[in-house]
Scaffold this motif. Structure first.
Motif, short mmCIF file in Angstrom:
data_model
loop_
_atom_site.label_atom_id
_atom_site.label_comp_id
_atom_site.label_asym_id
_atom_site.label_seq_id
_atom_site.Cartn_x
_atom_site.Cartn_y
_atom_site.Cartn_z
N ARG A 69 10.93 -3.21 -37.52
CA ARG A 69 9.97 -2.19 -37.09
C ARG A 69 8.76 -2.15 -38.01
NH1 ARG A 69 9.64 3.59 -38.50
NH2 ARG A 69 8.36 4.58 -36.90
N VAL A 91 3.34 -1.76 -24.19
CA VAL A 91 4.23 -0.80 -24.85
C VAL A 91 3.75 0.58 -24.46
CG1 VAL A 91 4.99 0.14 -27.07
CG2 VAL A 91 4.78 -2.33 -26.77
N VAL A 94 7.54 4.81 -27.73
CA VAL A 94 8.40 4.37 -28.83
C VAL A 94 9.45 5.43 -29.09
CG1 VAL A 94 6.69 2.90 -29.95
CG2 VAL A 94 6.82 5.30 -30.56
N VAL A 104 11.51 0.42 -28.01
CA VAL A 104 10.18 0.65 -27.42
C VAL A 104 10.29 0.49 -25.91
CG1 VAL A 104 8.91 -0.08 -29.47
CG2 VAL A 104 9.45 -1.75 -27.73
#
Length: 128
Positions: A69, A91, A94, A104
């Protein structure tokens, strides 16, 4: 060794093992940076507009290790995309770190308007 320790060990040794569940995915920023990490990709059923007015929406998630991460942390306001399964995904959300894993949410759209779908879930225009 506690159950929590065993689970976190399994994250690396089993779940994020490319011989088992995981695969390599590439995260890219809109500034041009790229990071390849090992993750578990889960894809949802596509949301298709049966009237063929809106694009088909594909959603899913990528789970990566907590350690990876930090490699993905970008400057504020940089957008991330993910390359996996032959497509580029945005994306869109999250999650939080749980048991050594970070998730995600990803999404992409396909403007192909067709009800012809093969057994792999790919859309085809009629007559192709």
């Amino acid at each position: 060794m506690t159950l929590k320790d065993l689970i976190e060990s399994d994250v690396q040794d089993v779940f994020l093992n490319t011989d088992e569940f995981a695969e390599t995915v590439t995260f890219r920023t809109d500034a041009g940076g790229a990071v390849s990490v090992t993750g578990i990709v889960g894809l949802d059923e596509p949301l298709r507009d049966t009237e063929a007015f809106r694009p088909t929406i594909y959603t899913g998630s990528v789970s990566i290790s907590e350690a990876d991460r930090s490699e993905l942390l970008t400057k504020p306001n940089e957008l991330l995309t993910v390359e996996t399964h032959g497509y580029t995904w945005r994306v869109v959300d999250v999650g939080v770190v749980r048991s050594g894993m970070f998730e995600v949410a990803i999404q992409r759209e396909s403007s192909e308007h067709s009800n012809a779908v093969d057994l792999q879930g790919n859309q085809h225009r009629y007559g192709d």
